[in-house]
Write a protein that holds these residues in place. Structure first.
Motif, PDB file in Angstrom:
ATOM      1  N   VAL A  21       0.840  -1.199   0.000  1.00 51.11           N
ATOM      2  CA  VAL A  21       0.000   0.000   0.000  1.00 51.11           C
ATOM      3  C   VAL A  21       0.881   1.257   0.000  1.00 51.11           C
ATOM      4  CG1 VAL A  21      -1.724   1.315   1.302  1.00 51.11           C
ATOM      5  CG2 VAL A  21      -1.979  -1.154   1.039  1.00 51.11           C
ATOM      6  N   GLY A  22       1.986   1.223   0.746  1.00 47.13           N
ATOM      7  CA  GLY A  22       2.933   2.341   0.705  1.00 47.13           C
ATOM      8  C   GLY A  22       3.502   2.531  -0.691  1.00 47.13           C
ATOM      9  N   THR A  23       3.820   1.435  -1.358  1.00 44.08           N
ATOM     10  CA  THR A  23       4.330   1.500  -2.724  1.00 44.08           C
ATOM     11  C   THR A  23       3.274   2.073  -3.661  1.00 44.08           C
ATOM     12  OG1 THR A  23       5.791  -0.378  -2.315  1.00 44.08           O
ATOM     13  CG2 THR A  23       5.345   0.154  -4.612  1.00 44.08           C
ATOM     14  N   LEU A  24       2.020   1.701  -3.449  1.00 45.01           N
ATOM     15  CA  LEU A  24       0.933   2.257  -4.263  1.00 45.01           C
ATOM     16  C   LEU A  24       0.860   3.780  -4.103  1.00 45.01           C
ATOM     17  CD1 LEU A  24      -1.413   1.774  -6.196  1.00 45.01           C
ATOM     18  CD2 LEU A  24      -2.867   1.364  -4.186  1.00 45.01           C
ATOM     19  N   CYS A  25       1.111   4.269  -2.909  1.00 45.05           N
ATOM     20  CA  CYS A  25       1.144   5.726  -2.690  1.00 45.05           C
ATOM     21  C   CYS A  25       2.274   6.365  -3.497  1.00 45.05           C
ATOM     22  CB  CYS A  25       1.307   6.048  -1.200  1.00 45.05           C
ATOM     23  SG  CYS A  25      -0.137   5.632  -0.210  1.00 45.05           S
ATOM     24  N   HIS A  26       3.442   5.716  -3.506  1.00 47.29           N
ATOM     25  CA  HIS A  26       4.571   6.234  -4.293  1.00 47.29           C
ATOM     26  C   HIS A  26       4.248   6.212  -5.787  1.00 47.29           C
ATOM     27  CE1 HIS A  26       7.579   6.838  -1.180  1.00 47.29           C
ATOM     28  NE2 HIS A  26       7.228   5.678  -0.647  1.00 47.29           N
ATOM     29  N   ILE A  92       6.886   3.060   7.229  1.00 53.80           N
ATOM     30  CA  ILE A  92       8.297   2.901   6.868  1.00 53.80           C
ATOM     31  C   ILE A  92       8.472   3.040   5.358  1.00 53.80           C
ATOM     32  CG2 ILE A  92      10.183   1.222   6.712  1.00 53.80           C
ATOM     33  CD1 ILE A  92       9.268   0.220   9.517  1.00 53.80           C
ATOM     34  N   ASN A  93       7.609   2.400   4.586  1.00 55.35           N
ATOM     35  CA  ASN A  93       7.714   2.494   3.128  1.00 55.35           C
ATOM     36  C   ASN A  93       7.373   3.895   2.643  1.00 55.35           C
ATOM     37  OD1 ASN A  93       8.054   1.943   0.449  1.00 55.35           O
ATOM     38  ND2 ASN A  93       6.428   0.456   0.322  1.00 55.35           N
ATOM     39  N   LEU A 128       2.671  -3.943 -11.604  1.00 54.05           N
ATOM     40  CA  LEU A 128       3.582  -5.072 -11.826  1.00 54.05           C
ATOM     41  C   LEU A 128       4.735  -5.048 -10.831  1.00 54.05           C
ATOM     42  CD1 LEU A 128       3.669  -5.115 -15.732  1.00 54.05           C
ATOM     43  CD2 LEU A 128       2.571  -6.784 -14.214  1.00 54.05           C
ATOM     44  N   VAL A 129       5.246  -3.855 -10.540  1.00 55.72           N
ATOM     45  CA  VAL A 129       6.319  -3.735  -9.542  1.00 55.72           C
ATOM     46  C   VAL A 129       5.816  -4.194  -8.170  1.00 55.72           C
ATOM     47  CG1 VAL A 129       7.791  -2.093  -8.296  1.00 55.72           C
ATOM     48  CG2 VAL A 129       7.596  -1.948 -10.780  1.00 55.72           C
TER      49      VAL A 129
END
Length: 184
Positions: A21-26, A92-93, A128-129
């Motif tokens: 979910v943190g990556t989705l924010c990025h 953290i992410n 995909l990432v």
């Protein structure tokens, strides 16, 4: 990995979900151009990096100062609630500006405005990432749970695990700070 060693599968998977979910924010920030604002200011970039490092060190100290776990295998007072596991991984992410840098520098290489909506392409590639990252993270969870089960069998580790886990968090936090200081 530390939570997987300490708390098992559920904590590891929840942590992976928080990271995703943190990556989705990025990815969203990159898709809508917000990442460029972050990266255009060295001060903001450094503040976010140091906030993330501080949070890791805070988690490490909190873990070290928590009461010792119960050796019976039941959930102890030092075990994190599921919401806290997810939240901590997410924060953290989210506070890792290098993830923003990655998506801002990496994804545009694979975007072609001639192929359609750029925002859609960023989200597809970002998805995909996330899937590849989740597969990788879940592999680490599997390894950590396996190692953790063996370590839990050792009475010495049960007594000192909070110090080990806390030291890992602090070590990663200090590495983050030092990598920021020495990368200039």
């Amino acid at each position: 990995m530390t939570l997987s060693i300490q708390q098992g599968w559920a904590a590891g998977v929840l942590s992976c979900c928080g990271i995703a979910v943190g990556t989705l924010c990025h990815i969203s920030a990159a898709a809508f151009g917000l990442s460029l604002l972050l990266l255009s200011s060295e001060l903001i970039f450094n503040l976010i990096q140091y906030a993330g490092a501080f949070f890791l060190c805070f988690l490490g100290l909190k873990t070290m100062l928590s009461p010792p776990g119960i050796a019976t295998g039941k959930q102890s007072a030092s075990m994190k609630e599921p919401v806290a596991v997810f939240r901590d991984a997410f924060v953290i992410n989210l506070l890792n500006p290098k993830t923003t840098l990655f998506f801002t520098a990496f994804l545009p290489q694979f975007i072609s405005p001639q192929q359609g909506n750029v925002t859609t392409q960023v989200f597809i590639l970002g998805g995909l990432v996330i899937l590849l990252g989740a597969a990788s993270d879940l592999t680490y969870v599997f390894i950590a749970v396996t190692v953790g089960e063996r370590l839990q069998a050792a009475a010495g580790f049960r007594q000192s695990r909070r110090y080990f886990i806390g030291a890992v968090y602090i070590g990663i936090g200090l590495t983050t700070v030092l990598s920021g200081v020495f990368s200039r």
